[in-house]
Design an enzyme around this catalytic site. Sequence first.
Site, PDB file in Angstrom:
ATOM      1  N   GLY A   1       1.005  -1.116   0.052  1.00 33.27           N
ATOM      2  CA  GLY A   1      -0.098   0.032   0.139  1.00 33.27           C
ATOM      3  C   GLY A   1       0.867   1.399   0.071  1.00 33.27           C
TER       4      GLY A   1
ATOM      5  CB  ALA B   1      15.684  11.351   1.911  1.00 32.68           C
TER       6      ALA B   1
ATOM      7  NE  ARG C   1      -1.327  -5.163  -0.722  1.00 34.09           N
ATOM      8  CZ  ARG C   1      -1.802  -3.997  -0.581  1.00 34.09           C
ATOM      9  NH1 ARG C   1      -2.691  -3.371  -1.695  1.00 34.09           N
ATOM     10  NH2 ARG C   1      -1.586  -3.266   0.741  1.00 34.09           N
TER      11      ARG C   1
ATOM     12  CG  ASP D   1       2.258  -6.352   7.613  1.00 38.81           C
ATOM     13  OD1 ASP D   1       1.704  -6.094   6.643  1.00 38.81           O
ATOM     14  OD2 ASP D   1       1.466  -7.061   8.703  1.00 38.81           O
TER      15      ASP D   1
ATOM     16  CB  THR E   1       1.929   1.071   6.620  1.00 38.10           C
ATOM     17  OG1 THR E   1       0.675   0.979   6.892  1.00 38.10           O
ATOM     18  CG2 THR E   1       2.725   0.856   7.802  1.00 38.10           C
TER      19      THR E   1
ATOM     20  CG  ASP F   1      -2.719   0.432   7.783  1.00 32.89           C
ATOM     21  OD1 ASP F   1      -3.756   1.344   7.482  1.00 32.89           O
ATOM     22  OD2 ASP F   1      -2.435  -0.391   7.022  1.00 32.89           O
TER      23      ASP F   1
ATOM     24  CG  ASP G   1      -0.097  -2.473  10.383  1.00 28.00           C
ATOM     25  OD1 ASP G   1       1.077  -1.888  10.008  1.00 28.00           O
ATOM     26  OD2 ASP G   1      -0.503  -3.192   9.636  1.00 28.00           O
TER      27      ASP G   1
ATOM     28  CG  MET H   1      -8.058   3.384   5.423  1.00 32.49           C
ATOM     29  SD  MET H   1      -6.684   3.662   3.914  1.00 32.49           S
ATOM     30  CE  MET H   1      -7.810   3.407   2.608  1.00 32.49           C
TER      31      MET H   1
ATOM     32  NE  ARG I   1      -2.647  -3.944   6.920  1.00 34.30           N
ATOM     33  CZ  ARG I   1      -1.982  -4.690   5.998  1.00 34.30           C
ATOM     34  NH1 ARG I   1      -2.317  -5.280   4.980  1.00 34.30           N
ATOM     35  NH2 ARG I   1      -0.539  -4.769   6.657  1.00 34.30           N
TER      36      ARG I   1
HETATM   37  P1  ADP Z   1       2.091  -4.072   2.753  1.00 38.95           P
HETATM   38  O1  ADP Z   1       3.632  -4.320   2.650  1.00 38.95           O
HETATM   39  O2  ADP Z   1       1.424  -2.866   2.816  1.00 38.95           O
HETATM   40  O3  ADP Z   1       1.829  -4.937   4.024  1.00 38.95           O
HETATM   41  P2  ADP Z   1       1.126  -6.463   1.297  1.00 38.95           P
HETATM   42  O4  ADP Z   1       1.066  -7.392   2.532  1.00 38.95           O
HETATM   43  O5  ADP Z   1       0.058  -7.004   0.427  1.00 38.95           O
HETATM   44  O6  ADP Z   1       1.353  -5.140   1.562  1.00 38.95           O
HETATM   45  O7  ADP Z   1       2.635  -7.168   0.591  1.00 38.95           O
HETATM   46  C1  ADP Z   1       2.994  -6.400  -0.324  1.00 38.95           C
HETATM   47  C2  ADP Z   1       3.654  -7.353  -1.159  1.00 38.95           C
HETATM   48  O8  ADP Z   1       5.007  -7.816  -0.377  1.00 38.95           O
HETATM   49  C3  ADP Z   1       3.182  -8.611  -1.494  1.00 38.95           C
HETATM   50  O9  ADP Z   1       2.391  -8.442  -2.729  1.00 38.95           O
HETATM   51  C4  ADP Z   1       4.218  -9.608  -1.751  1.00 38.95           C
HETATM   52  O10 ADP Z   1       4.839  -9.077  -3.155  1.00 38.95           O
HETATM   53  C5  ADP Z   1       5.183  -9.196  -0.879  1.00 38.95           C
HETATM   54  N1  ADP Z   1       5.303 -10.244   0.366  1.00 38.95           N
HETATM   55  C6  ADP Z   1       4.461 -10.282   1.482  1.00 38.95           C
HETATM   56  N2  ADP Z   1       4.574 -11.050   2.147  1.00 38.95           N
HETATM   57  C7  ADP Z   1       5.465 -11.776   1.529  1.00 38.95           C
HETATM   58  C8  ADP Z   1       6.226 -13.079   1.939  1.00 38.95           C
HETATM   59  N3  ADP Z   1       6.104 -13.818   3.228  1.00 38.95           N
HETATM   60  N4  ADP Z   1       7.376 -13.606   1.152  1.00 38.95           N
HETATM   61  C9  ADP Z   1       7.598 -12.835   0.000  1.00 38.95           C
HETATM   62  N5  ADP Z   1       6.978 -11.734  -0.403  1.00 38.95           N
HETATM   63  C10 ADP Z   1       6.097 -11.340   0.467  1.00 38.95           C
END
Ligand code: ADP
Length: 380
Positions: free
Chosen positions: A17, A28, A111, A142, A165, A167, A169, A209, A211
């Site tokens: 996100g 930076a 994603r 995360d 993020t 969030d 979180d 938001m 989550r």
């Molecule tokens: P955010 O980073 O905002 O929490 P997501 O949880 O959708 O968003 O994760 C973003 C991207 O990070 C995923 O689409 C995937 O490409 C990668 N990713 C997430 N978890 C894993 C994992 N356990 N191993 C490898 N890549 C991951």
Amino acid sequence: MNPLFEKRPVLIAFSGGDSPGMNPFMRAAARLGGNLHDVPVIGVMEGYAGLVRTLARLESGEVTLDSLREEILHRPGIFGFHAKNQHLVHLDPESVSGLVVRGGIKLRSARCDEFRDDGIRARVIQMLRGLGFRAVIVCGGDGSLAGARRLHEESGIQVVGVPGTIDNDLPVTDWALGVQSAIENILQEVTKIKDTARSHRRVMVLETMGRGCGELALLSAIASGAEYAIIPEDGFLSGDRIRKLAGEIEQSHARGRTHSIVLVAEGVRMDRHKWESPAWMVAMRLGECFKHGPFKEIETRATVLGYVQRGGSPAAFDGILAAEFAGTAWQAIMGTGASGVTVVRNGGHKLAPFDWQPDSLERAARLQKLRETHRALSGY
Ligand code: ADP
């Protein structure tokens, strides 16, 4: 030899996100690399997805490692951003100019499910090794940081994760990039909604938001003067809790108040179900309670704030945080060579190892303190 790759550039990606503060971070990181260390920074368009697409070009024979390096050298910045099929772009000084006040992500984010596949990641790692990057920086939430950790552990390449993020979180850091900007956005929306709430004796329920984390809602309630904040950490929102909230609002109306603002975090659950919109559910159920109470004229309205929370110019705090995270990342890259996540804790900046698990009680205590502050301010 390609003069750009002779300097062993750093790769930077934004994943998951978006959040305000990511553009200032990209600026930076590129500026510190060039100005302090004479190390170029190469951006990946659309995060891990851009890497997987570059791998596909390589494996189809469309490009070789050498021709990829040449493409990056000869089409930097704006030329690279607009070139069809080019996903790796040298961030020259012009391409990061003006980004300190810009929301969004110039490199875009995405994603990418393919990156979760061990086999695909192994081939991406081989490509990154072949190209000769010094280190990789990944900015995201995360999930993105979990991907960054795997990238490091499976390749031995230095990887620095940067929390980005709205969030908030991520327990490792007190603040992630974008949280303060989102609070500013929510504050502005609450201020507007208060005007219309006051005009009609209304209870306005606004969904934020966050989550599964209630910090964004709680911090925004404190900053905006919203009287009530419902957050997922308080557990399922039962009928009893809704009736209690309705009773508190009625009491405040008995004391002369004409309107109320309730913030509901998107992760709040009712009746053990995930509702499409908790704000709509809360508004509806509060409305039913009021119909049977002493102030039948109180109306409720719901607003899902949605993506306006993520856009707009980054708050000054996020611009500063971006610079500090970039400083920590470069210190690790040019100094210790360590991998991990840039964090700020109790005002201090450091690189925390990927497997670091902070004391969960500390975070719970911070949330509790915020709750108490908010309750005291609202007087209920
Ligand atoms: P955010 O980073 O905002 O929490 P997501 O949880 O959708 O968003 O994760 C973003 C991207 O990070 C995923 O689409 C995937 O490409 C990668 N990713 C997430 N978890 C894993 C994992 N356990 N191993 C490898 N890549 C991951």
